[in-house]
Scaffold this motif. Structure first.
Motif, PDB file in Angstrom:
ATOM      1  N   MET A 417      39.621  46.414  39.930  1.00 24.05           N
ATOM      2  CA  MET A 417      40.692  45.681  40.601  1.00 24.05           C
ATOM      3  C   MET A 417      41.739  45.339  39.535  1.00 24.05           C
ATOM      4  O   MET A 417      41.857  44.188  39.106  1.00 24.05           O
ATOM      5  CB  MET A 417      40.131  44.420  41.264  1.00 24.05           C
ATOM      6  N   PRO A 418      42.513  46.321  39.088  1.00 26.90           N
ATOM      7  CA  PRO A 418      43.324  46.143  37.875  1.00 26.90           C
ATOM      8  C   PRO A 418      44.369  45.044  37.966  1.00 26.90           C
ATOM      9  O   PRO A 418      44.528  44.250  37.030  1.00 26.90           O
ATOM     10  CB  PRO A 418      43.972  47.518  37.674  1.00 26.90           C
ATOM     11  N   GLY A 419      45.098  44.985  39.077  1.00 31.05           N
ATOM     12  CA  GLY A 419      46.122  43.954  39.206  1.00 31.05           C
ATOM     13  C   GLY A 419      45.528  42.563  39.260  1.00 31.05           C
ATOM     14  O   GLY A 419      46.047  41.620  38.647  1.00 31.05           O
ATOM     15  N   ARG A 420      44.429  42.415  39.984  1.00 31.61           N
ATOM     16  CA  ARG A 420      43.761  41.114  40.071  1.00 31.61           C
ATOM     17  C   ARG A 420      43.196  40.712  38.707  1.00 31.61           C
ATOM     18  O   ARG A 420      43.249  39.538  38.321  1.00 31.61           O
ATOM     19  CB  ARG A 420      42.629  41.168  41.097  1.00 31.61           C
ATOM     20  N   ALA A 421      42.633  41.679  37.981  1.00 28.27           N
ATOM     21  CA  ALA A 421      42.057  41.374  36.670  1.00 28.27           C
ATOM     22  C   ALA A 421      43.131  40.898  35.696  1.00 28.27           C
ATOM     23  O   ALA A 421      42.900  39.984  34.894  1.00 28.27           O
ATOM     24  CB  ALA A 421      41.342  42.602  36.116  1.00 28.27           C
ATOM     25  N   ALA A 422      44.318  41.499  35.774  1.00 30.18           N
ATOM     26  CA  ALA A 422      45.406  41.081  34.882  1.00 30.18           C
ATOM     27  C   ALA A 422      45.794  39.627  35.149  1.00 30.18           C
ATOM     28  O   ALA A 422      46.034  38.853  34.210  1.00 30.18           O
ATOM     29  CB  ALA A 422      46.611  41.999  35.073  1.00 30.18           C
ATOM     30  N   VAL A 423      45.839  39.250  36.423  1.00 27.13           N
ATOM     31  CA  VAL A 423      46.135  37.853  36.772  1.00 27.13           C
ATOM     32  C   VAL A 423      45.020  36.940  36.272  1.00 27.13           C
ATOM     33  O   VAL A 423      45.275  35.856  35.725  1.00 27.13           O
ATOM     34  CB  VAL A 423      46.314  37.711  38.296  1.00 27.13           C
ATOM     35  N   ALA A 424      43.773  37.383  36.437  1.00 25.26           N
ATOM     36  CA  ALA A 424      42.629  36.570  36.011  1.00 25.26           C
ATOM     37  C   ALA A 424      42.651  36.329  34.506  1.00 25.26           C
ATOM     38  O   ALA A 424      42.297  35.238  34.037  1.00 25.26           O
ATOM     39  CB  ALA A 424      41.323  37.253  36.420  1.00 25.26           C
ATOM     40  N   GLU A 425      43.061  37.322  33.745  1.00 23.50           N
ATOM     41  CA  GLU A 425      43.143  37.150  32.289  1.00 23.50           C
ATOM     42  C   GLU A 425      44.111  36.028  31.932  1.00 23.50           C
ATOM     43  O   GLU A 425      43.833  35.195  31.060  1.00 23.50           O
ATOM     44  CB  GLU A 425      43.585  38.461  31.638  1.00 23.50           C
ATOM     45  N   GLY A 426      45.254  35.996  32.608  1.00 28.72           N
ATOM     46  CA  GLY A 426      46.233  34.949  32.332  1.00 28.72           C
ATOM     47  C   GLY A 426      45.727  33.567  32.707  1.00 28.72           C
ATOM     48  O   GLY A 426      45.920  32.592  31.960  1.00 28.72           O
ATOM     49  N   ILE A 427      45.058  33.466  33.853  1.00 30.03           N
ATOM     50  CA  ILE A 427      44.539  32.168  34.292  1.00 30.03           C
ATOM     51  C   ILE A 427      43.418  31.699  33.367  1.00 30.03           C
ATOM     52  O   ILE A 427      43.348  30.520  32.991  1.00 30.03           O
ATOM     53  CB  ILE A 427      44.060  32.257  35.751  1.00 30.03           C
ATOM     54  N   ALA A 428      42.539  32.621  32.976  1.00 32.16           N
ATOM     55  CA  ALA A 428      41.445  32.265  32.066  1.00 32.16           C
ATOM     56  C   ALA A 428      41.995  31.752  30.737  1.00 32.16           C
ATOM     57  O   ALA A 428      41.487  30.766  30.175  1.00 32.16           O
ATOM     58  CB  ALA A 428      40.539  33.470  31.841  1.00 32.16           C
ATOM     59  N   ALA A 429      43.042  32.403  30.235  1.00 32.50           N
ATOM     60  CA  ALA A 429      43.646  31.965  28.971  1.00 32.50           C
ATOM     61  C   ALA A 429      44.248  30.569  29.108  1.00 32.50           C
ATOM     62  O   ALA A 429      44.111  29.721  28.209  1.00 32.50           O
ATOM     63  CB  ALA A 429      44.712  32.967  28.535  1.00 32.50           C
ATOM     64  N   ALA A 430      44.905  30.305  30.240  1.00 34.51           N
ATOM     65  CA  ALA A 430      45.508  28.985  30.459  1.00 34.51           C
ATOM     66  C   ALA A 430      44.436  27.899  30.546  1.00 34.51           C
ATOM     67  O   ALA A 430      44.607  26.790  30.012  1.00 34.51           O
ATOM     68  CB  ALA A 430      46.342  29.006  31.738  1.00 34.51           C
ATOM     69  N   ILE A 431      43.324  28.211  31.197  1.00 32.00           N
ATOM     70  CA  ILE A 431      42.236  27.234  31.319  1.00 32.00           C
ATOM     71  C   ILE A 431      41.629  26.945  29.951  1.00 32.00           C
ATOM     72  O   ILE A 431      41.399  25.780  29.581  1.00 32.00           O
ATOM     73  CB  ILE A 431      41.159  27.754  32.291  1.00 32.00           C
ATOM     74  N   ASN A 432      41.370  27.996  29.187  1.00 34.23           N
ATOM     75  CA  ASN A 432      40.768  27.800  27.861  1.00 34.23           C
ATOM     76  C   ASN A 432      41.691  27.011  26.940  1.00 34.23           C
ATOM     77  O   ASN A 432      41.234  26.174  26.147  1.00 34.23           O
ATOM     78  CB  ASN A 432      40.410  29.150  27.247  1.00 34.23           C
ATOM     79  N   ALA A 433      43.007  27.260  27.063  1.00 31.88           N
ATOM     80  CA  ALA A 433      43.959  26.507  26.241  1.00 31.88           C
ATOM     81  C   ALA A 433      43.955  25.032  26.637  1.00 31.88           C
ATOM     82  O   ALA A 433      43.968  24.137  25.772  1.00 31.88           O
ATOM     83  CB  ALA A 433      45.359  27.096  26.401  1.00 31.88           C
ATOM     84  N   ALA A 434      43.928  24.772  27.952  1.00 30.25           N
ATOM     85  CA  ALA A 434      43.901  23.379  28.421  1.00 30.25           C
ATOM     86  C   ALA A 434      42.616  22.687  27.992  1.00 30.25           C
ATOM     87  O   ALA A 434      42.621  21.510  27.609  1.00 30.25           O
ATOM     88  CB  ALA A 434      44.035  23.345  29.940  1.00 30.25           C
ATOM     89  N   LEU A 435      41.531  23.428  28.035  1.00 32.43           N
ATOM     90  CA  LEU A 435      40.240  22.859  27.649  1.00 32.43           C
ATOM     91  C   LEU A 435      40.203  22.572  26.150  1.00 32.43           C
ATOM     92  O   LEU A 435      39.701  21.525  25.708  1.00 32.43           O
ATOM     93  CB  LEU A 435      39.126  23.835  28.038  1.00 32.43           C
ATOM     94  N   ALA A 436      40.755  23.481  25.363  1.00 33.85           N
ATOM     95  CA  ALA A 436      40.787  23.273  23.912  1.00 33.85           C
ATOM     96  C   ALA A 436      41.637  22.061  23.555  1.00 33.85           C
ATOM     97  O   ALA A 436      41.280  21.257  22.688  1.00 33.85           O
ATOM     98  CB  ALA A 436      41.332  24.521  23.229  1.00 33.85           C
ATOM     99  N   ASP A 437      42.768  21.910  24.250  1.00 29.97           N
ATOM    100  CA  ASP A 437      43.627  20.751  23.992  1.00 29.97           C
ATOM    101  C   ASP A 437      42.921  19.452  24.338  1.00 29.97           C
ATOM    102  O   ASP A 437      43.064  18.438  23.648  1.00 29.97           O
ATOM    103  CB  ASP A 437      44.919  20.859  24.814  1.00 29.97           C
ATOM    104  N   ARG A 438      42.142  19.501  25.429  1.00 30.17           N
ATOM    105  CA  ARG A 438      41.521  18.266  25.901  1.00 30.17           C
ATOM    106  C   ARG A 438      40.337  17.872  25.014  1.00 30.17           C
ATOM    107  O   ARG A 438      40.130  16.702  24.714  1.00 30.17           O
ATOM    108  CB  ARG A 438      41.059  18.436  27.349  1.00 30.17           C
ATOM    109  N   THR A 439      39.546  18.850  24.629  1.00 31.73           N
ATOM    110  CA  THR A 439      38.347  18.527  23.852  1.00 31.73           C
ATOM    111  C   THR A 439      38.682  18.289  22.381  1.00 31.73           C
ATOM    112  O   THR A 439      38.240  17.316  21.786  1.00 31.73           O
ATOM    113  CB  THR A 439      37.318  19.657  23.986  1.00 31.73           C
ATOM    114  N   ALA A 440      39.456  19.171  21.783  1.00 33.58           N
ATOM    115  CA  ALA A 440      39.887  19.022  20.383  1.00 33.58           C
ATOM    116  C   ALA A 440      38.729  18.593  19.484  1.00 33.58           C
ATOM    117  O   ALA A 440      38.785  17.578  18.799  1.00 33.58           O
ATOM    118  CB  ALA A 440      41.042  18.018  20.300  1.00 33.58           C
TER     119      ALA A 440
END
Length: 501
Positions: A417-440
């Protein structure tokens, strides 16, 4: 039609009635003349002639449903079926069952359509095997909508037996296109396209051009799920050809027009997609709630979510809300089953700024899709749920969101599901960034997290890092405070969801 006029002039009510029925299923000029002929036949046929009267009422019901007059169709079909069942004539009963099925093809009547299918199947034992064909087809459609893959498979197996015994090309075509829908539902896209290609060969042999249109509809549905402009077998999707057909065909039903939105979005023609969406949302409350209604509204809702159209979402959400318990499939011949209606409601609720409600809908969708084995749609629901949890914030929600996004991405990659996977990569990156900022976490806390995730006790960690056990306890307490957790299980869950473990 001339025979009908002659029969009427001669006073032969029996011939008038037969003439009114002989055009059933035949495309002719002047449908108003046919309706008039049926009405005159009903007026002429004596009340005791119940078999013929039942079939004429069924014809009226069929015409009413085809024109979107569903209340009239339901009233007429109920009267016709009651009359036909009194006669006990299998052919009359089947005609009335078919009219009734069309009249109740909307999403409010899934259970009744399954019961109608059971009645039609029973006609095979009374010398009408074609009844079993229609009955099994209706029960497959109903099973898709009610979310039972086991029932779908059972009915498909029974339909194969019927199709093999009938030697009827149309029965084989229905079997193949339903198998295609089943395979696409569970993420076996290439297998689904192979069944659809075999169905297309039969359609060409039957010389029915409308069946080729339905083949295009299936290819589009797979492309939409994969979010790709090629098929799962690597062939280009004939998107421009489909668009030209949808635009140029007079009287295109709403479900066809709504498909334009997704096609335009796939081709990155957002302005054209938005124009179609605006036009259709302005009219949607007047659409008959027929067999294609739930698919039509889902296509509009998907377009609204992609385009961020809050006004459209505000119109569509209350229309769709009563059907969250259903899977999205057509009630008059499922070309595809597009996952849970609750997923659509969740996306609309998020767009409307109601993340708590969106979360509830998406969890409902995920339960239904996982239970049904609808892997591509469950992956989409996981990703949308991750988006909602990201929007709501909080370390616990972000931790869950990271796991959901990662699982969704893995499934989308595995199912191509190439188009869906590309969107998922972006969302996963945003979540991990938010989580890293919060936990620090500090460097030492990250070490402690990794060792807790390995299953070590505080004493074992202290020995590994040359620290006192009390110091390790302090680090664990700080980590739990940052995660918003209360036990070591919360640390392990976070570590696994973020790939730290």
């Amino acid at each position: 039609m001339d025979a009908g006029e002659l029969a009427g002039a001669s006073g032969r009510w029996d011939l008038l009635g037969e003439a009114a029925l002989v055009v059933d299923g035949v495309v002719v000029d002047g449908p108003e003349r046919i309706a008039d002929l049926v009405e005159r036949a009903l007026a002429a046929v004596p009340k005791p002639a119940s078999q013929l009267r039942a079939q004429l009422l069924a014809r009226q019901a069929y015409d009413a449903a085809s024109r979107g007059r569903l209340d009239d169709a339901r009233e007429l079909s109920a009267a016709a079926l009651t009359l036909a069942q009194r006669t006990g004539d299998p052919a009359a009963i089947l005609a009335c069952l078919r009219a009734r099925h069309l009249a109740v093809a909307g999403p409010d009547y899934s259970d009744e359509r399954s019961r109608l299918g059971h009645q039609a199947v029973g006609l095979a034992a009374r010398g009408l095997p074609v009844g079993a064909m229609w009955g099994r087809i209706w029960r497959v459609d109903s099973a898709f909508e009610l979310g039972s893959l086991a029932a779908v498979d059972s009915e498909l197996l029974a339909l194969k037996t019927v199709a093999d015994s009938l030697h009827y090309p149309l029965a084989q075509w229905h079997l193949l296109r339903l198998r295609a829908a089943r395979e696409a539902l569970v993420g076996r896209f290439a297998a689904g396209e192979q069944h659809a290609a075999a169905a297309l060969e039969l359609a060409d042999a039957l010389q029915d051009p409308s069946l080729r249109t339905l083949h295009w509809a299936f290819l589009y549905s797979v492309a939409h799920v994969r979010w790709a402009t090629d098929t799962a077998q690597g062939f280009p999707l004939p998107a421009e050809q489909i668009i030209d057909f949808l635009i140029s065909t007079p009287g295109m039903p709403p479900v066809g027009r709504a498909s334009l939105i997704g096609l335009y979005l796939l081709l990155e023609r957002r302005d054209e997609a938005h124009e179609v969406l605006r036009q259709m949302v302005a009219q949607v409350e007047g659409y008959p709630v027929d067999g294609a209604w739930i698919v039509t509204v889902e296509l509009l809702a998907d377009g609204a979510a992609h385009l961020g159209d809050v006004e459209a979402a505000a119109v569509l959400y209350p229309l769709f809300a009563p059907y969250g318990h259903l899977m999205i499939a057509g009630g008059t011949g499922a070309l595809a089953c597009d996952g849970s209606a609750s997923r659509t409601l969740g996306r609309l609720a998020l767009l409307l700024g109601r993340p708590e409600i969106a979360e509830g809908h998406l969890r409902d969708a995920l339960r239904l899709e996982d239970r049904m084995g609808a892997r591509p749609f469950a992956a989409m629901s996981r990703l949308h749920l991750a988006e909602v949890l990201l929007a709501r914030g909080g370390t616990g929600r972000l931790t869950e969101a990271a796991g959901l996004a990662r699982t969704a991405l893995e499934t989308m990659r595995a199912l191509d599901m190439p188009g869906r996977a590309a969107v998922a990569e972006g969302i996963a990156a945003a979540i991990n960034a938010a989580l890293a900022d919060r936990t620090a976490f500090t460097a030492r806390e990250r070490e402690v997290v990794a060792l807790v995730a390995e299953g070590m006790s505080n004493l074992q960690i202290a020995q590994r890092l040359y620290l006192s056990e009390r110091t390790v306890e302090t680090h664990v307490s700080h980590v739990l405070a940052k995660l918003g957790g209360s036990t070591r299980v919360d640390i392990v869950t976070w570590a696994m969801s973020t790939g730290t473990a």
